[in-house]
Write a protein that holds these residues in place. Sequence first.
Motif, short mmCIF file in Angstrom:
data_model
loop_
_atom_site.label_atom_id
_atom_site.label_comp_id
_atom_site.label_asym_id
_atom_site.label_seq_id
_atom_site.Cartn_x
_atom_site.Cartn_y
_atom_site.Cartn_z
N GLY A 175 0.81 -1.22 0.00
CA GLY A 175 0.00 0.00 0.00
C GLY A 175 0.84 1.27 0.00
O GLY A 175 2.05 1.25 0.30
N ALA A 176 0.17 2.38 -0.29
CA ALA A 176 0.86 3.67 -0.51
C ALA A 176 1.55 4.19 0.74
O ALA A 176 2.45 5.02 0.63
CB ALA A 176 -0.14 4.71 -1.02
N LEU B 153 -0.36 6.79 -6.65
CA LEU B 153 0.10 5.40 -6.72
C LEU B 153 -0.42 4.71 -5.46
O LEU B 153 0.17 4.87 -4.39
CB LEU B 153 1.63 5.35 -6.80
CG LEU B 153 2.26 3.95 -6.84
CD1 LEU B 153 1.79 3.16 -8.06
CD2 LEU B 153 3.78 4.06 -6.84
N VAL B 154 -1.55 4.01 -5.57
CA VAL B 154 -2.19 3.46 -4.37
C VAL B 154 -1.56 2.16 -3.92
O VAL B 154 -1.58 1.84 -2.73
CB VAL B 154 -3.72 3.29 -4.54
CG1 VAL B 154 -4.40 4.65 -4.57
CG2 VAL B 154 -4.05 2.46 -5.78
N ALA C 133 -9.62 10.33 -9.68
CA ALA C 133 -11.07 10.46 -9.49
C ALA C 133 -11.81 9.76 -10.63
O ALA C 133 -12.93 9.27 -10.46
CB ALA C 133 -11.46 11.93 -9.42
N GLY C 134 -11.16 9.66 -11.78
CA GLY C 134 -11.79 9.05 -12.95
C GLY C 134 -11.70 7.54 -13.00
O GLY C 134 -12.36 6.91 -13.83
N GLY C 135 -10.89 6.91 -12.17
CA GLY C 135 -10.79 5.45 -12.21
C GLY C 135 -9.40 4.95 -11.87
O GLY C 135 -8.53 5.71 -11.46
N THR C 136 -9.23 3.63 -12.09
CA THR C 136 -7.97 2.98 -11.72
C THR C 136 -7.33 2.41 -12.98
O THR C 136 -8.02 1.89 -13.86
CB THR C 136 -8.25 1.83 -10.73
OG1 THR C 136 -8.91 2.38 -9.60
CG2 THR C 136 -6.97 1.16 -10.29
N ARG C 137 -6.01 2.52 -13.07
CA ARG C 137 -5.31 1.84 -14.18
C ARG C 137 -4.05 1.19 -13.65
O ARG C 137 -3.50 1.59 -12.62
CB ARG C 137 -4.98 2.81 -15.32
CG ARG C 137 -3.97 3.87 -14.95
CD ARG C 137 -3.75 4.83 -16.11
NE ARG C 137 -2.80 5.87 -15.70
CZ ARG C 137 -1.66 6.14 -16.32
NH1 ARG C 137 -1.30 5.46 -17.41
NH2 ARG C 137 -0.85 7.09 -15.89
N GLU C 138 -3.62 0.15 -14.34
CA GLU C 138 -2.41 -0.57 -13.95
C GLU C 138 -1.31 -0.28 -14.95
O GLU C 138 -1.54 -0.28 -16.16
CB GLU C 138 -2.70 -2.08 -13.86
CG GLU C 138 -3.73 -2.40 -12.78
CD GLU C 138 -3.71 -3.85 -12.33
OE1 GLU C 138 -3.14 -4.68 -13.07
OE2 GLU C 138 -4.24 -4.14 -11.24
N ALA D 290 -2.39 2.85 -10.27
CA ALA D 290 -2.61 4.30 -10.16
C ALA D 290 -4.11 4.57 -10.14
O ALA D 290 -4.86 4.00 -10.92
CB ALA D 290 -1.96 5.01 -11.34
N ARG D 291 -4.51 5.44 -9.23
CA ARG D 291 -5.94 5.76 -9.16
C ARG D 291 -6.14 7.27 -9.22
O ARG D 291 -5.38 8.03 -8.63
CB ARG D 291 -6.55 5.22 -7.87
CG ARG D 291 -8.09 5.28 -7.87
CD ARG D 291 -8.69 4.69 -6.63
NE ARG D 291 -8.37 3.27 -6.49
CZ ARG D 291 -8.67 2.54 -5.41
NH1 ARG D 291 -9.28 3.11 -4.38
NH2 ARG D 291 -8.35 1.27 -5.36
#
Lengths: 286, 432
Positions: free
Chosen positions: A72-73, A166-167, A140-145, A137-138
């Motif tokens: 975690g971050a 970077l969560v 407000a618009g969403g999460t991407r890997e 990475a998250r």
Amino acid sequence: MFPRSFEYVAPASLDEALAALADQPGAKVLAGGMSLIPLMKLRLFSPETVVDIGRIPGLDQIEDRGDHIAIGALVRHHQVAESALLAEHARALCQAASWTGDVQVRNRGTMCGSMAHADVAADQPAAALALGATMVARSAGGTREIAAGDFFVDALTSALQPDEILVEVKLPKGGGSSAYDKLGRRGGHSDYAVAGAAAKVARSNGSISDAAVALTGVGTKPSLAAGVMEALVGSDGSAEAVAAAAERATEGVTVLEDLYGSVEYKSHLAKVFVKRAILGALAAAS
Amino acid sequence: VTDAYRGAGRPEAAYYLERAVDALAAKLEMDPAELRKLNYVKPEQFPFPTAVGMVMDSGQYEATLDRLLEMADIPGLREEQERALQQGRHLGIGLTTYVENCGLAPSAMFEGGFSWAGLGLPSAFNESAVVRANPDGSVTVVTGTGPTGQGHETTWAQIAADTLGVSFDKVEVRHGDTNDSPMGIGTFGSRSAAVGGPAVARASGRVQEKAAKIAAHLLEAAAEDMRFEDGKVFVAGSPEQSVSWEDVVAAAYQQYRLPEGVEAGLEDIAFFDPTNATWPYGAHLAVVEVDPETGNVDILRYLAVDDCGVVINPMIVEGQIQGGIVQGIGQAMFEEAVYDEQGSLLTASLADYLLPTASDVPSFEMDRTVTPTDSNPLGIKGIGEAGTIGSAQTIVAAVLDALRPMGVTTIDMPLRPKKVWQAIQDAKGGEG
């Protein structure tokens, strides 16, 4: 020196933090502050707003998720260095974390912060590359890997967008053993890497079936040593084979001179530490 | 090294002298310790006039070096070095010795030259102290020295407490307030204990002398028979005839309880100007391992035997030596002011101007010999800078010893890995 004046927000939840980043394009995330605060004090970087994620619950865990481990971050370097779970599946990262900064830095600085900061001489990005990490990475618009190989873009520049946090960093379990080694600026493992390398190798039927090797400290960003990996896979993993593979350490890397070494010296060190990291990983497997 | 600091002048002198002596030992194929012993001033030659006019106070250089040799077991270290080399590991042993000059005096030497001369005030080098027994029996020492972490609060309290026979925690040391402090020059050049310490002892002695008269009056005995111990003043040979320190001090502030001719109050001021400077010395040894593949230097052991005359507080003395050695290691291995072609300083912050930290140095193995000086009544020399003066050349000597089998015969500070590696490459090139 004192930093320029800035706004400070300390959101209580991840959603609030992401909203703050979305609202204020000049905002920057603060976790441990071990890299951001010195940059601000030197006025190399002066964000309008600092979003302190330190009070957000649930980000300080190292989780076993079956096929992978998630960090975690807000997981500190010392947690990484001392995690038995990571020692088993991502030894290179534990070693890198144990040689990052000093005790105070390891108690405050975060592993995700080290990735996001993307220092050219940091320890943990090289380990993340060799271990095949995935950055989550998250915004407000969403999460991407983002694959570690696509994450480190340039000196102090990652693929993170200004509104992203970077969560977590995900590390695959299994797939071989790993090691990290470096020469620090103050000798031994002390201080930033003059040159360092991480390696993860898998053996099957007496030969190397898979290998990932990454460098830090020598170029403009931590990077995979593709030539070494190519030479190593299929070899018998003998000292000679490893040394021969290590000769290709800086292929495709623009080695830069700095206060701690010439291009010639750093190119040489890259080979030495690639060799030592691979031999360390092989030794850890047996 | 960037500029003169701790030791100012003496580290540079000791560094070049010791490197030259080591070069001579190599040339003569002599044991470096034996060569040094041959050239030492012998104990019976003190006071020893030097060629430049100063007269050295005291020293037993050979005894101090012998203590170091005993602790180090050089034949054993050489065997270990040989065994390591057979396994491809390059150990190095460096031994050097130093003599330094501190506690500068007498003041007349500096007439018109130093301290307040630029302010139109008289040039002086003496130190001072006020010692005051307060009505409640506590003791205040106001010093003219200006400590910045050297522990004068502790050592001055020890001197006053020992002289007055009171417990150490009854003494408060004050400093740094120019409205309050007697005239002093300051803390530099390892001078405070040798110059300021005797001022505290002298002022304490005067207070004790007056307290003895008062106690003698209270006890109806002779002042010269008074003894001061454990918070009591008693008659020598009959400790049951005693009066408490507090009562003596209380009487001092009550004129009607005092003998004729003794004025109330119990405080005094003393100044001290030594007759001569002092010459502390020592012998240091380092064992290092050089990684020829990277040029990395690892300090495996560091041994130091120092002689600063009489020691007031062993822990403070050891701390000063240890801190000095670490600073000298910084000079030997890291510190460098690097400029680019445009003249910009590239090592402008401590992120780049590297300094050693606790994790970069081994635990020090230390001992001392004690050779008092007669430059001051306490026999104290000075220790604030000795560690720095003794250490840089010790590290360099050890690294050179490790590099010798690879053909490297000389190298200059700072020994950053890149420089050590380059020296090895150059020596290889020389062979080819």
